[in-house]
Design an enzyme around this catalytic site. Structure first.
Site, short mmCIF file in Angstrom:
data_model
loop_
_atom_site.label_atom_id
_atom_site.label_comp_id
_atom_site.label_asym_id
_atom_site.label_seq_id
_atom_site.Cartn_x
_atom_site.Cartn_y
_atom_site.Cartn_z
N ALA A 59 -16.32 -14.40 19.05
CA ALA A 59 -15.13 -13.61 19.37
C ALA A 59 -14.15 -13.68 18.20
O ALA A 59 -14.14 -14.68 17.47
CB ALA A 59 -14.48 -14.17 20.64
N GLY A 98 -19.42 -16.17 20.94
CA GLY A 98 -19.67 -14.91 21.63
C GLY A 98 -20.89 -14.19 21.11
O GLY A 98 -21.58 -13.47 21.84
N GLU A 101 -23.63 -15.70 22.94
CA GLU A 101 -23.55 -15.28 24.35
C GLU A 101 -24.09 -13.87 24.53
O GLU A 101 -24.72 -13.56 25.54
CB GLU A 101 -22.10 -15.39 24.82
CG GLU A 101 -21.66 -16.84 24.97
CD GLU A 101 -20.21 -16.97 25.33
OE1 GLU A 101 -19.37 -16.48 24.55
OE2 GLU A 101 -19.90 -17.54 26.38
N GLU A 121 -17.29 -23.16 20.12
CA GLU A 121 -15.98 -22.96 20.74
C GLU A 121 -15.15 -24.24 20.84
O GLU A 121 -13.95 -24.22 20.64
CB GLU A 121 -16.16 -22.37 22.14
CG GLU A 121 -16.55 -20.90 22.16
CD GLU A 121 -18.05 -20.67 22.09
OE1 GLU A 121 -18.78 -21.59 21.70
OE2 GLU A 121 -18.48 -19.55 22.43
N1 T1G Z 1 -12.77 -14.83 14.25
C1 T1G Z 1 -12.00 -14.26 13.29
N2 T1G Z 1 -12.23 -14.38 11.96
C2 T1G Z 1 -13.28 -15.13 11.59
C3 T1G Z 1 -14.13 -15.77 12.53
C4 T1G Z 1 -13.83 -15.60 13.91
N3 T1G Z 1 -14.59 -16.12 14.86
N4 T1G Z 1 -15.08 -16.44 11.83
C5 T1G Z 1 -14.84 -16.23 10.53
N5 T1G Z 1 -13.76 -15.45 10.38
C6 T1G Z 1 -13.18 -14.98 9.11
C7 T1G Z 1 -12.57 -16.11 8.32
O1 T1G Z 1 -11.25 -16.37 8.76
C8 T1G Z 1 -12.62 -15.56 6.92
O2 T1G Z 1 -11.55 -14.63 6.80
C9 T1G Z 1 -13.91 -14.75 6.91
O3 T1G Z 1 -14.22 -14.49 8.29
C10 T1G Z 1 -15.06 -15.52 6.29
O4 T1G Z 1 -15.14 -16.76 7.00
C11 T1G Z 1 -16.02 -15.59 23.64
C12 T1G Z 1 -14.39 -17.61 22.82
C13 T1G Z 1 -19.28 -17.58 10.57
C14 T1G Z 1 -20.13 -19.73 9.61
O5 T1G Z 1 -16.03 -20.55 15.86
O6 T1G Z 1 -17.98 -20.80 11.53
O7 T1G Z 1 -16.71 -16.76 20.34
O8 T1G Z 1 -10.31 -15.78 4.95
O9 T1G Z 1 -14.79 -18.23 4.99
O10 T1G Z 1 -18.00 -19.77 4.93
O11 T1G Z 1 -17.16 -17.58 24.12
O12 T1G Z 1 -16.70 -18.33 9.46
O13 T1G Z 1 -11.94 -13.93 4.46
O14 T1G Z 1 -9.75 -13.41 5.63
O15 T1G Z 1 -15.69 -19.17 7.19
O16 T1G Z 1 -19.46 -17.68 5.19
C15 T1G Z 1 -16.58 -18.91 18.00
C16 T1G Z 1 -16.23 -19.46 13.26
C17 T1G Z 1 -15.35 -18.09 18.20
C18 T1G Z 1 -17.31 -19.31 14.30
C19 T1G Z 1 -19.08 -18.01 8.14
N6 T1G Z 1 -17.07 -18.74 16.64
N7 T1G Z 1 -16.64 -19.01 11.94
O17 T1G Z 1 -18.71 -18.99 7.19
O18 T1G Z 1 -17.10 -17.61 5.78
S1 T1G Z 1 -14.72 -18.29 19.85
C20 T1G Z 1 -16.73 -19.59 15.66
C21 T1G Z 1 -17.46 -19.78 11.15
C22 T1G Z 1 -15.85 -17.45 20.81
C23 T1G Z 1 -16.67 -16.79 23.05
C24 T1G Z 1 -15.75 -17.67 22.29
C25 T1G Z 1 -17.68 -19.27 9.76
C26 T1G Z 1 -19.06 -18.64 9.54
P1 T1G Z 1 -10.85 -14.43 5.36
P2 T1G Z 1 -15.63 -18.05 6.21
P3 T1G Z 1 -18.37 -18.56 5.68
#
Ligand code: T1G
Length: 700
Positions: A59, A98, A101, A121
Site C-alpha cells: 500500500a 498489500g 495480499e 507491515e
Molecule cells: N509506499 C510509498 N512509497 C514507497 C513505498 C510504499 N510502500 N515503498 C517504497 N516507496 C518509495 C520510497 O519512499 C522511495 O521514494 C521509492 O519508493 C524507492 O524506495 C494494505 C497496509 C520496495 C524493497 O513496507 O521495502 O502494504 O525516495 O529507496 O531500495 O496490508 O522501498 O524515491 O521518493 O526503498 O529499491 C508495506 C516498503 C506497506 C515496503 C524497494 N510495504 N518499501 O527498495 O527503493 S503497508 C512496505 C520497501 C501495506 C497492506 C499494508 C522498499 C522496496 P523516493 P527505496 P529500494
C-alpha cells in the site's frame, strides 16, 4: 496505474506506478475496474503482473496520514477472490504487504525463484490490512504465517514454494501463467476458503517471545499474532473486519507515525536533493590504519565489491590487519552471510602493505589512524603524494576539526569526513562531514560510496562531535548532573530504559570505555566555558581505573566478565564527590530523569539545526536511531520532540534555564518555530547544511 490488454480469453493486467508500484487509491479503483472488465469480456483468466522492477511494494504508505478513501483494498481483493474469472499472480521482484495480499486473493501464484515476498507491515507499526492475517494462515498454515507476518520478514520465491505461498516457480511467470491448464485453475481453492489447520499454543508463545526480543517496545507484532490466532477460530469475513479495524487503529497511533517517519527519512537520506554534482566512480579504496575501525571499514568496502589497499606502518601491523580482516571474512562465512566463493573473492580484492605507492590507483583514500591532528596530517601528506590528483580524501575522525585537517592539504576541496560507527561493517549510520572547502564532487562521492556500502548517510557540518557525538556529550553531561544532584547510575539507566533505550547512558559508557569520553573532556578543557557547571565524577572514575567492561569495573561491576551488577562503591564515590562539591543531594524521580535528559538532547539538536550543522531534523532522527540507540518506535529525537510540542519544550527549557542558564539556554530555533508555528521536522534552514557563513553567524 494499470496497463490492461487481452489475447483471446486471456486478460493481462499490469500494475504500473513507478518506482515500486505502491498501491494507492487510483490503483485500487483501476483494479476494481479490471475485475468488472474481465467479467464483462467473459475472460477465462487474468494474468496480473507488475511493470518495472517488481510486482508491488505494498500500500502507498504516504496515504496513511489521510482518511482512507474507497475503494478499500480488502474489498477489492474480495472481489478478485470471488470473481468468476480466475486471477493469476505472476510475481517478479518484490510482492510486499498489500502486494503480497493481492497475490493471496488470486486463484494461483507463480513467482520467479528470486522474487521477494513478504508482509513488512509491522516494520511500519501496523498489521496487514487487506486480508493478509486471515488468508495467509489458511494458505500456508499458522506456523509458517507466524514466521512471516509478526517478523516483517520476506522470503525468496523458491522458499515460498516450499510453504505453498506460491504454487509454481518460473523465470518467466507470465508465460508460465498462460500455460496453466484450465482444469487446474478450476480446481484451485481460493485461499480464503481453506482452513488454517493446526494452531498450537506453543507456536504462538514462541512467536511472542521472538517478537518482543527482536522488536522491543513495538506493539504491532503482538497484535499481528492475535489476528493470526483469530484466523483459526473465526470465518474469513469476520476475521477481515477485525483485521481492518485493527489496521486502521494502529495506523493512527504514535508508534506507526514514528516508524513511518523513519521509513521515509531513511529513503530521503539516500538521495539528497541538495547534491547535484556527479560523483567519482570508486573501484579502489585505500584505507590507512588496520586497527578495529580500519579493518572494519576495509571489510565493508570489500563486502561492497570494491578493491582495498590497506596501508599500515610496519610489516607486523600489516600482518595483524590482514588477519583481522581474514577473521571477519571467516566468521561471516561461518554465519552463512557470505559463501566460500564470496569470501575468496573479497580476500582476493584486498592488498595490505606498508608501501603507499600501492594506493596510486585509489579513487578514494580514507584514514582511520590515531585521533591526533599531527598523525592525520602526516598521513594525508603521504597520500597526496601518491593518489590520483582527483581522488577524494576522507578522514574517519570522530571529532577532530575537518577544516583544520583540510588546511594541511594542497587541495582542501578533496577532503570529506566519513565518520563510521563501530563496528563499521555492521552499523548503518555514516556521518558525511562537509568542510568549508569540500567540493560538491567530493560530497557526492561520499554519498555514492554510502549507497554502495548500503549505509544511511547523513551530512554534517564541522563542529565538535559533528551531530551524533555532540548530542551524546550533552546527554552525558545532563546525566552526570543528575548523578551529582541525587540519583545513581542504575536509577538513571533504568529511567532511560523505561523510555525505550536498550541500554542507559552508564551501561553504554561501560561498554565503550570511560576513557574515550574522558579524553574528549581533556581535549575540551581549554575551550570549555569556565562558568559552565562541570561534574568531575566521571573523571574520578577514570582516575580510579574504573574504565568499564574492559577493566571489569566501571559504573557497574562485571564479575567474571559477565553481566553488570550494581556496585555500592560507586554510590559512595558519587556521594563523596557531591560532598566535595558542596551539593545537597536529593532524590530525583525517574520521570524527571527522562525529562531532563531528553530535553538536554533536544535542545542541543535544535542548536545543531539552527547552526546549519544538520540540514534537516529527520537527519538527526536517523543519527540518533541508527547510531545511538534512540528507540525506533519513538521515531528519533526530533520526531519525538514534535510530539511534545515546541511551546511546551520552550516553556520547560526556560524553567530549567532559570536554574542554570548556561546549560539550559533554549535554542533560538524554538522561538523561531513558535513564531512561525512550524514543527521541528518541517523546519528548513534557508541554507544547505555546513554553510560556514550561516554556521558562524548563528553560533555567535
Ligand atoms: N509506499 C510509498 N512509497 C514507497 C513505498 C510504499 N510502500 N515503498 C517504497 N516507496 C518509495 C520510497 O519512499 C522511495 O521514494 C521509492 O519508493 C524507492 O524506495 C494494505 C497496509 C520496495 C524493497 O513496507 O521495502 O502494504 O525516495 O529507496 O531500495 O496490508 O522501498 O524515491 O521518493 O526503498 O529499491 C508495506 C516498503 C506497506 C515496503 C524497494 N510495504 N518499501 O527498495 O527503493 S503497508 C512496505 C520497501 C501495506 C497492506 C499494508 C522498499 C522496496 P523516493 P527505496 P529500494
Amino acid at each position: 496505474m494499470l496497463l490492461r490488454s487481452k489475447k483471446g480469453r486471456y486478460g493481462y493486467v499490469q500494475l504500473h506506478n513507478p518506482p515500486v508500484n505502491a498501491i494507492g487509491r487510483e490503483m485500487r479503483a483501476a483494479l476494481l475496474d479490471a475485475v468488472e472488465w474481465a467479467e464483462s469480456e467473459n475472460l477465462e483468466r487474468v494474468i496480473l503482473s507488475g511493470e518495472g522492477h517488481g510486482f508491488a511494494a505494498g500500500a502507498d504508505a504516504s496515504e496513511f496520514d489521510y482518511a482512507p478513501e474507497p475503494p478499500h483494498l480488502p474489498d477489492v481483493l474480495t472481489r478478485i477472490e470471488k470473481s468468476a474469472v480466475h486471477w493469476i499472480a505472476a510475481i517478479h521482484g518484490v510482492a510486499l504487504g498489500g502486494g503480497a495480499e493481492i497475490a493471496l486473493a488470486c486463484r494461483y501464484r507463480v513467482a520467479r525463484p528470486d522474487a521477494q515476498i513478504g508482509f513488512p507491515e509491522v516494520i511500519l507499526g501496523v498489521v496487514p490490512g487487506a486480508g493478509g492475517t486471515q488468508r495467509l494462515p489458511r494458505l500456508v498454515g499458522v506456523k509458517a504465517a507466524l514466521s512471516l507476518i509478526p517478523t516483517g520478514k520476506s522470503m525468496r520465491g523458491s522458499d515460498a514454494l516450499n510453504i505453498r505461498l506460491v504454487d509454481a516457480l518460473s523465470e518467466d511467470p507470465v508465460s508460465y501463467a498462460e500455460m496453466i491448464n484450465s482444469e487446474w485453475l478450476d480446481m484451485a481453492v481460493p485461499s480464503g476458503e481453506l482452513n488454517t489447520g493446526e494452531a498450537r499454543e506453543e507456536d504462538f508463545e514462541e512467536a511472542r517471545k521472538f517478537a518482543s526480543r527482536k522488536m522491543p517496545g513495538q506493539s504491532a507484532p503482538a497484535v499481528a499474532i492475535d489476528l493470526l490466532a483469530l484466523a483459526s477460530t473465526t470465518d474469513l469475513e469476520e476475521g477481515m473486519l477485525e483485521e481492518r479495524r485493527t489496521f486502521l487503529h494502529l495506523r493512527e497511533g504514535t508508534e506507526a507515525k514514528a516508524l513511518r517517519h523513519l521509513f521515509f527519512a531513511e529513503r530521503g537520506a539516500k538521495k539528497p536533493k541538495t547534491i547535484t554534482a556527479k560523483p567519482m566512480d570508486v573501484a579502489t579504496v585505500a584505507v590507512v590504519g588496520g586497527g578495529t575501525m580500519g579493518a572494519g571499514i576495509a571489510y565493508a568496502m570489500l563486502n561492497a565489491g570494491l578493491h582495498v589497499v590497506l596501508l599500515e606502518t610496519d610489516p607486523d601491523a600489516v600482518e595483524r590487519a590482514s588477519s583481522s580482516i581474514g577473521n571477519l571474512l571467516a566468521s561471516s562465512q561461518k554465519r552463512g552471510l557470505i559463501s566460500d566463493q564470496e569470501r575468496q573473492g573479497m580476500w582476493s580484492r584486498l592488498s595490505a602493505t606498508t608501501d603507499y605507492a600501492a594506493a596510486s590507483k585509489a579513487e578514494l583514500a580514507i584514514e582511520a589512524v590515531f585521533e591526533s591532528m599531527d598523525v592525520k596530517r602526516e598521513v594525508f601528506k603521504k597520500l597526496e603524494a601518491v593518489v590520483p590528483r582527483d581522488a577524494v580524501l576522507a578522514t574517519n575522525t570522530s571529532y577532530l576539526d575537518v577544516n583544520e585537517i583540510a588546511a594541511g592539504l594542497d587541495d582542501p576541496t578533496r577532503l570529506i569526513g566519513l565518520h563510521f560507527f563501530a563496528p563499521a561493517y555492521i552499523m548503518k549510520l555514516l556521518e558525511i562531514v562537509r568542510g568549508d572547502r569540500t567540493s560538491d564532487t567530493a560530497l557526492a562521492t561520499g554519498y555514492a560510496l554510502a549507497k554502495s556500502l548500503r549505509k544511511i548517510p547523513v551530512v554534517s557540518g564541522v563542529c565538535d562531535g559533528f551531530i551524533g557525538n555532540r548530542i551524546l556529550a550533552r546527554y552525558r553531561e545532563a546525566a552526570d548532573t543528575i548523578l551529582m544532584d541525587g540519583s545513581n547510575p542504575w536509577e538513571i539507566d533504568e529511567a532511560m530504559e523505561d523510555f525505550g533505550y536498550a541500554m542507559g547512558p552508564y551501561a553504554a559508557q561501560d561498554l565503550s570505555g570511560l576513557d574515550i569520553a574522558h579524553a574528549n573532556r581533556r581535549r575540551q578543557d581549554l575551550t570549555r566555558n569556565p562558568l559552565r557547571r562541570y561534574i568531575p565524577i566521571a573523571d574520578r572514575m577514570v582516575n580510579e581505573g574504573r574504565l568499564g567492561r574492559k577493566t571489569s569495573v566501571g559504573w557497574y561491576r562485571y564479575p567474571g566478565g559477565n553481566g553488570k551488577v550494581i556496585d555500592p562503591l560507586v554510590e559512595d564515590l558519587v556521594r563523596e564527590e557531591a560532598r566535595f562539591a558542596g551539593v545537597a543531594r536529593c532524590e530525583i524521580a525517574g520521570e524527571e530523569v527522562q525529562r531532563r535528559l531528553l530535553l538536554a538532547m533536544i535542545n542541543e539538536a535544535a542548536n545543531i539545526l539552527w547552526e546549519g550543522i544538520a540540514e534537516k531534523a529527520s537527519d538527526i532522527d536517523l543519527v540518533t536511531v541508527h547510531g545511538y540507540g534512540f528507540p525506533r518506535n519513538r521515531g528519533g529525537l526530533m520526531h519525538y520532540a514534535d510530539t511534545l510540542g515546541v511551546r511546551k519544550i520552550l516553556e520547560e527549557l526556560s524553567t530549567l534555564a532559570a536554574e542554570d542558564k548556561i546549560a539550559w539556554e533554549p535554542s533560538p530555533l524554538f522561538s523561531e518555530l513558535a513564531t512561525t508555528n512550524t514543527s521541528i521536522v518541517d523546519w528548513r534552514s534557508e541554507m544547505p547544511a555546513a554553510n560556514s557563513t550561516l554556521m558562524r553567524s548563528r553560533r555567535g
